[in-house]
Design a protein around this motif. Structure first.
Motif, PDB file in Angstrom:
ATOM      1  N   ASN A 286       0.804  -1.213   0.000  1.00 45.88           N
ATOM      2  CA  ASN A 286       0.000   0.000   0.000  1.00 45.88           C
ATOM      3  C   ASN A 286       0.842   1.269   0.000  1.00 45.88           C
ATOM      4  OD1 ASN A 286      -2.507  -1.421   0.149  1.00 45.88           O
ATOM      5  ND2 ASN A 286      -2.127  -1.765   2.338  1.00 45.88           N
ATOM      6  N   GLY A 287       2.141   1.099   0.014  1.00 51.24           N
ATOM      7  CA  GLY A 287       3.014   2.258   0.032  1.00 51.24           C
ATOM      8  C   GLY A 287       3.288   2.794   1.419  1.00 51.24           C
ATOM      9  N   ASP A 288       2.827   2.091   2.443  1.00 54.10           N
ATOM     10  CA  ASP A 288       3.048   2.554   3.814  1.00 54.10           C
ATOM     11  C   ASP A 288       4.408   2.063   4.315  1.00 54.10           C
ATOM     12  OD1 ASP A 288       0.555   3.781   3.929  1.00 54.10           O
ATOM     13  OD2 ASP A 288      -0.410   1.900   4.562  1.00 54.10           O
ATOM     14  N   PRO A 289       5.138   2.921   5.053  1.00 51.44           N
ATOM     15  CA  PRO A 289       6.448   2.494   5.571  1.00 51.44           C
ATOM     16  C   PRO A 289       6.292   1.420   6.644  1.00 51.44           C
ATOM     17  CG  PRO A 289       5.838   4.625   6.474  1.00 51.44           C
ATOM     18  CD  PRO A 289       4.796   4.299   5.444  1.00 51.44           C
ATOM     19  N   VAL A 290       7.262   0.492   6.674  1.00 50.44           N
ATOM     20  CA  VAL A 290       7.290  -0.549   7.698  1.00 50.44           C
ATOM     21  C   VAL A 290       8.540  -0.324   8.540  1.00 50.44           C
ATOM     22  CG1 VAL A 290       7.370  -3.013   8.181  1.00 50.44           C
ATOM     23  CG2 VAL A 290       6.111  -2.175   6.180  1.00 50.44           C
ATOM     24  N   MET A 291       8.349  -0.019   9.812  1.00 53.83           N
ATOM     25  CA  MET A 291       9.469   0.244  10.704  1.00 53.83           C
ATOM     26  C   MET A 291       9.914  -1.042  11.392  1.00 53.83           C
ATOM     27  SD  MET A 291       9.662   3.426  10.091  1.00 53.83           S
ATOM     28  CE  MET A 291      10.936   3.912  11.263  1.00 53.83           C
ATOM     29  N   LEU A 292      11.198  -1.117  11.712  1.00 55.40           N
ATOM     30  CA  LEU A 292      11.730  -2.299  12.397  1.00 55.40           C
ATOM     31  C   LEU A 292      11.016  -2.522  13.724  1.00 55.40           C
ATOM     32  CD1 LEU A 292      13.818  -4.585  12.620  1.00 55.40           C
ATOM     33  CD2 LEU A 292      15.423  -2.921  13.585  1.00 55.40           C
ATOM     34  N   SER A 293      10.737  -1.466  14.424  1.00 56.59           N
ATOM     35  CA  SER A 293      10.087  -1.596  15.734  1.00 56.59           C
ATOM     36  C   SER A 293       8.702  -2.208  15.626  1.00 56.59           C
ATOM     37  CB  SER A 293       9.995  -0.230  16.412  1.00 56.59           C
ATOM     38  OG  SER A 293       9.290   0.690  15.598  1.00 56.59           O
ATOM     39  N   GLU A 294       8.053  -2.050  14.459  1.00 59.45           N
ATOM     40  CA  GLU A 294       6.701  -2.590  14.278  1.00 59.45           C
ATOM     41  C   GLU A 294       6.693  -4.103  14.180  1.00 59.45           C
ATOM     42  OE1 GLU A 294       4.134  -0.574  11.330  1.00 59.45           O
ATOM     43  OE2 GLU A 294       5.847   0.763  11.028  1.00 59.45           O
ATOM     44  N   ILE A 295       7.745  -4.670  13.638  1.00 62.98           N
ATOM     45  CA  ILE A 295       7.743  -6.123  13.403  1.00 62.98           C
ATOM     46  C   ILE A 295       8.683  -6.865  14.350  1.00 62.98           C
ATOM     47  CG2 ILE A 295       7.068  -5.847  10.982  1.00 62.98           C
ATOM     48  CD1 ILE A 295       9.970  -6.415  10.203  1.00 62.98           C
ATOM     49  N   TRP A 296       9.320  -6.140  15.276  1.00 63.96           N
ATOM     50  CA  TRP A 296      10.226  -6.803  16.220  1.00 63.96           C
ATOM     51  C   TRP A 296       9.421  -7.574  17.255  1.00 63.96           C
ATOM     52  CZ3 TRP A 296      15.499  -6.904  15.723  1.00 63.96           C
ATOM     53  CH2 TRP A 296      16.213  -7.488  16.784  1.00 63.96           C
ATOM     54  N   PRO A 297       9.699  -8.863  17.462  1.00 64.60           N
ATOM     55  CA  PRO A 297       8.898  -9.656  18.414  1.00 64.60           C
ATOM     56  C   PRO A 297       9.205  -9.280  19.858  1.00 64.60           C
ATOM     57  CG  PRO A 297      10.703 -10.968  17.526  1.00 64.60           C
ATOM     58  CD  PRO A 297      10.731  -9.672  16.780  1.00 64.60           C
ATOM     59  N   SER A 298       8.222  -9.444  20.726  1.00 61.57           N
ATOM     60  CA  SER A 298       8.403  -9.135  22.147  1.00 61.57           C
ATOM     61  C   SER A 298       9.079 -10.301  22.863  1.00 61.57           C
ATOM     62  CB  SER A 298       7.057  -8.863  22.805  1.00 61.57           C
ATOM     63  OG  SER A 298       6.305 -10.072  22.891  1.00 61.57           O
ATOM     64  N   PRO A 299       9.740 -10.049  23.998  1.00 58.35           N
ATOM     65  CA  PRO A 299      10.357 -11.138  24.765  1.00 58.35           C
ATOM     66  C   PRO A 299       9.352 -12.212  25.162  1.00 58.35           C
ATOM     67  CG  PRO A 299      11.155  -9.021  25.551  1.00 58.35           C
ATOM     68  CD  PRO A 299      10.049  -8.724  24.590  1.00 58.35           C
ATOM     69  N   THR A 300       8.121 -11.788  25.506  1.00 58.02           N
ATOM     70  CA  THR A 300       7.093 -12.758  25.910  1.00 58.02           C
ATOM     71  C   THR A 300       6.749 -13.682  24.755  1.00 58.02           C
ATOM     72  OG1 THR A 300       6.170 -11.198  27.508  1.00 58.02           O
ATOM     73  CG2 THR A 300       4.756 -13.018  26.810  1.00 58.02           C
ATOM     74  N   GLU A 301       6.605 -13.103  23.561  1.00 61.99           N
ATOM     75  CA  GLU A 301       6.280 -13.907  22.382  1.00 61.99           C
ATOM     76  C   GLU A 301       7.391 -14.909  22.088  1.00 61.99           C
ATOM     77  OE1 GLU A 301       4.814 -13.161  17.753  1.00 61.99           O
ATOM     78  OE2 GLU A 301       5.688 -11.525  18.914  1.00 61.99           O
TER      79      GLU A 301
END
Length: 933
Positions: free
Chosen positions: A584-599
């Motif tokens: 869609n042309g939207d930026p994807v930031m590293l922080s958005e897809i970084w998994p959490s420690p719990t996950e």
């Protein structure tokens, strides 16, 4: 007397006692007996020292080890350093195939030599357990496909059939020798997950004796096992061979640096970020030739896999070893990896009784020095672009690349350039990621970072991101367990969607087995002089090591490897800039897809269990059908094939006499290479691909080998003809005799001709002209490579003068009969105006050397003037001097085993090796340098 298993019949200090376990009593050598006898209080000693005390106590019989030697180590003081030398017998030796094949070749050659000397060849046999894991031979020829693994394995067997036949012979010819076949996993991870016992038992008559599971290995990163509480470190292949044959290693009074952790890792960071910070800190602190021992309450927040990640990189932060004491986490990990409950019970009882078990409430040992780190201060990091100790924060990677390369590789560049790969056109520019490798060793033993990479890939795919075809992606795990739990967690398909298909189980990109770049990419780099980058989850990133066309290399955690593959460049700040854009042309930031420690923790709990380890290690020594169908040569002697281009009988033992030739002065020597600072074993020992126009390449062509079948130098380490031609063959070697030119070039000084180093060496040797190497600081840093000692010997090098040496390489020079000399502190070649064209004499050798003595080297210029250069003899102990006099350690051992013991060492005691017949007084320089640049 010894029984050949490292157990003395004497009961020194009344230390031999019985320990009750769930499966019955075992004997052991109780450390507390020293305190009970008023000898020494061991309660505040570092665990490292306690293990060494036990080793001496167990061998104490008044001959191999005197009572006073045990007392001296038991009374270790924090500020002691290098005041004495001690023998150390490891419980086992661990090898990988690149360093293990030369060891097997040497043992086979020693058997042939023993027969020529009229002795029983079977006397040449490992006297302590040896384990070899074939893991350094697979290359990434194919990638980005589910067919990649099968193809790479087929090519591996095609290339290495002769080497593997040699190893199959060794399996049946030698006792105490176990071999893990190819495509099982990397040596360090197999050791961590299966081979290591933490506490061993040895038969001694009708009883079992418990001993600490110590080892040395022929790979620098043997230290990874320190994470499990097992003390071990890397040595040269030559030193390992001597240990296999019962010779003690020699260590000086250790300096033990305590590294105290507090707090816990913050969200968004990994063990890789932590180890890069620790490497940076300890390299600045200076722990060369020292032992590091981790301590503090923060240990309880580090998983054993995190600890192994930290222990693995001891060579990078410069320490001999980085030990994590045995504790409750050690026992938990042993259960996770399917170790037998009887063994776990023995480990717990033995370590607690011996004071080797750490608890949060126990007293902290007294260390020589203390370094402290709050885990909460760790931030996402990489290291590069050329050295593992050069940590850079995630936000600073772009600037670090610009600082190192400016707009390009240092010359004129024509980037950016459009490149067509298949049906897709991509743009390549300086900083483009050419290689993104989740590779073995440092990180793939750690489920947290591997699962983290899989989860990040899953989210990236779900956002519609993809990796450009110009990025060579690969997944080379350290064991088959990794792919099992990635499959169980349903994450492998997402990694594959981004091109991270399984490429092999072994050490690949980290040692230069990265394979060729896609041809359009390689051509664009070459024609446009682009400075491209590799991002890998390994531990070494020296220039030219990863791939000859890749100028920059960054070490990173597996999730960050995936991130940079998506970004396609290191000329980016991933803490603020988008990784890419979704459909869609939207930026994807590293922080958005970084998994959490719990996950990550929840996924590990669901996917990783003992059943996976039982499955993969149940028949680990049998191998697959390819391995089982290989021919197995028979007999006690190896049948040398003069036509083989992989395995040849080395010249080290041919024409060996029962008595060594006396040492003589060096006269009329010429300089083969004049080198600067930080010359690594990667520069000295042949490594990586074999260029067609090199002396080694020409040798193979002359012997009917097509370039496609050249394989690597590492794979051909069993053929000295190839290896001597490749010595000093690194494409980045800078020899001051040929300024402005890189590679294996030198000047044949009598005529001024510029020749290949090998060709010049052959001409010098035909005229009986001895050769020397002049070097700067940190000579021989990097991996422990026996050919960094063997190669110079075969090129005719008699002596080296350097400002400082790496520990293993200095030893290897001595072990091959090469004399290491060192300038006085603060002096170097420039101090005396040397340019390498002089003629050198080294008097004072024939009359008798002494450890650490001063000599004067005479250098004669072409105008007839003479310079006197004071140097120190870097033979640090009487034993090193003995080996030099014998022409090297292996001739000394061979003479001893076939009944020709020297006057300095006496054989016997069940074949365990020499007695120590005189005090060892070492001269230790502060300028020894452990693996660094």
């Amino acid at each position: 007397m010894s029984n050949g298993q490292g157990i003395s019949g004497a009961n020194a200090f009344g230390a031999r006692r019985q320990l009750s376990t769930k499966t019955g009593a075992v004997d052991y050598f109780r450390l507390a007996s020293l305190a009970e006898g008023g000898i020494a209080d061991l309660s505040r000693l570092p665990i490292t020292i306690k293990i060494l005390v036990e080793n001496l106590l167990r061998h104490c019989d008044g001959h191999q080890v005197a009572d006073d030697t045990v007392v001296q180590m038991a009374r270790w003081q924090p500020k002691q350093a290098g005041v004495a030398a001690f023998p150390f017998w490891p419980a086992r030796v661990l090898m990988q195939d690149l360093t293990g094949v030369p060891a097997v070749v040497d043992l086979a050659a020693m058997r042939s030599a023993a027969q020529r000397m009229g002795a029983d060849p079977k006397k040449i046999n490992p006297l302590i357990p040896a384990e070899l894991v074939i893991d350094h031979s697979v290359q990434i020829d194919r990638f980005g496909s589910t067919l990649a693994f099968g193809y790479n394995v087929e090519r591996e067997y095609e290339r290495n059939r002769e080497r593997y036949a040699l190893l199959r012979w060794a399996q049946q010819a030698f006792d105490n020798f176990q071999l893990v076949p190819p495509d099982t996993g990397i040596v360090h991870q197999v050791n961590l997950e299966y081979l290591a016992r933490v506490v061993q038992t040895r038969a001694d008559g009708g009883t079992q004796v418990a001993i600490p599971d110590t080892l040395v290995g022929t790979d620098s990163h043997t230290t990874m096992i320190n994470g499990l509480g097992v003390l071990g470190w890397g040595v040269g292949g030559i030193e390992a061979e001597a240990a296999l044959l019962g010779q003690p290693l020699e260590i000086t009074t250790p300096v033990v640096v305590g590294f105290r952790f507090s707090g816990g890792l913050p969200e968004g960071t990994t063990a890789t970020d932590l180890v890069l910070r620790v490497t940076e800190m300890l390299r600045k602190k200076g722990v060369v030739n020292k032992f590091v021992e981790f301590t503090g309450p923060g240990l309880s927040y580090l998983s054993l896999a995190d600890r192994a990640t930290l222990a693995n990189m001891a060579p990078e932060y410069g320490a001999t070893a980085g030990l994590f004491p045995v504790d409750a986490e050690t026992l938990r990990y042993m259960r996770l990896t399917g170790r037998d409950e009887a063994l776990i019970d023995l480990v717990e009882r033995y370590c607690k009784d011996q004071g080797l078990f750490r608890t949060d409430t126990g007293p902290e040992p007294e260390f020589s020095e203390i370094v402290e780190l709050d885990l909460a201060t760790i931030e996402p990091s990489l290291a590069g672009p050329r050295r593992p100790q050069d940590r850079v924060s995630l936000s600073g990677v772009k600037q670090s690349f610009t600082n190192a390369f400016g707009n390009g590789s240092g010359g004129s560049t024509n980037g950016p350039v459009d490149v067509k790969i298949g049906a897709e056109e991509v743009t390549l520019d300086n900083g483009a990621v050419a290689i993104a490798a989740i590779t073995s060793c440092t990180n793939t033993s750690n489920p947290a970072v591997m699962i983290g990479a899989g989860l990040l890939a899953k989210r990236a795919v779900e956002r519609g991101l993809h990796v450009k075809p110009s990025v060579k992606t690969s997944l080379a795990p350290g064991s088959r367990v990794v792919t099992d739990y990635l499959n169980r967690a349903a994450l492998l398909p997402y990694l594959e969607a981004l091109g991270f298909h399984l490429a092999g189980y072994g050490c690949t990109t980290c040692i230069g087995n990265s394979g060729p770049l896609p041809e359009p990419v390689a051509q664009a780099i070459q024609e446009n002089n682009l400075a491209v980058a590799a991002v890998l989850s390994g531990n070494r990133n020296f220039e030219g090591r990863i791939h000859p066309q890749v100028r920059a290399a960054y070490l990173a955690s597996p999730p960050l490897v995936v991130a940079y593959a998506l970004a396609g460049t290191v000329n980016i700040d991933l803490s603020h800039d988008p990784l890419g854009y979704d459909p869609n042309g939207d930026p994807v930031m590293l922080s958005e897809i970084w998994p959490s420690p719990t996950e990550i923790r929840d996924t590990i709990a669901e996917a990783v269990g003992p059943d996976l380890f039982h499955k993969q290690y149940g028949n680990v020594f049998e191998g697959d059908e390819r391995w089982r169908l290989l021919p197995v040569p028979e007999g006690d002697l190896y049948a040398w094939d003069s036509k083989s281009t992989y395995v040849q009988e080395p010249p080290f033992f041919q024409n060996l006499t029962s008595e060594p030739t006396p040492l003589s002065d060096i006269q009329g020597a010429r300089v083969l290479a004049m080198l600067g600072d930080s010359v690594t074993t990667d520069h000295i020992s042949p490594a990586g691909s074999i260029p067609k126009d090199s002396p080694a390449g020409q040798y193979l062509i002359e012997h009917g080998v097509e370039q496609r079948e050249f394989n690597t130098y590492g794979a051909r380490r069993g053929n000295h003809q190839v290896m001597m031609r490749g010595t000093f063959g690194n494409i980045r070697l800078k020899n001051a005799l040929v300024p402005g030119r890189e590679g294996d070039w030198t000047v044949y000084l009598p005529t001024g001709e510029v020749l290949r180093i090998y060709d010049a060496s052959m001409r010098y040797q035909s005229e009986n002209i001895p050769l020397m190497i002049l070097a700067g600081k940190e000579y021989g840093s990097g991996s422990s490579r026996d050919w960094a000692g063997k190669g110079p010997l075969l090129l005719g090098v008699k002596a080296v003068i350097a400002e400082s040496y790496e520990r293993i390489h200095r030893s290897n020079l001595i072990f091959m009969g090469i004399l290491p000399l060192q300038y006085r502190d603060g002096e170097n070649a420039s101090t005396y105006g040397l340019n390498g064209t002089e003629v050198y004499d080294i008097p004072g050798i024939a009359v008798g050397l002494a450890p650490g003595q001063d000599l004067t080297v005479r250098a004669r210029r072409s105008d007839g003037s003479q310079l006197n250069i004071p140097v120190k003899v870097r033979l640090d102990t009487a034993l090193e001097l003995h080996y030099l006099r014998q022409g090297g350690i292996l001739p000394a051992v061979l003479r001893d085993l076939v009944g020709k013991p020297s006057s300095r060492l006496q054989s016997g005691y069940g074949g365990i090796g020499p007695r120590w017949v005189e005090p060892i007084t070492p001269v230790i320089s502060n300028n020894d340098v452990r693996a660094s640049v």
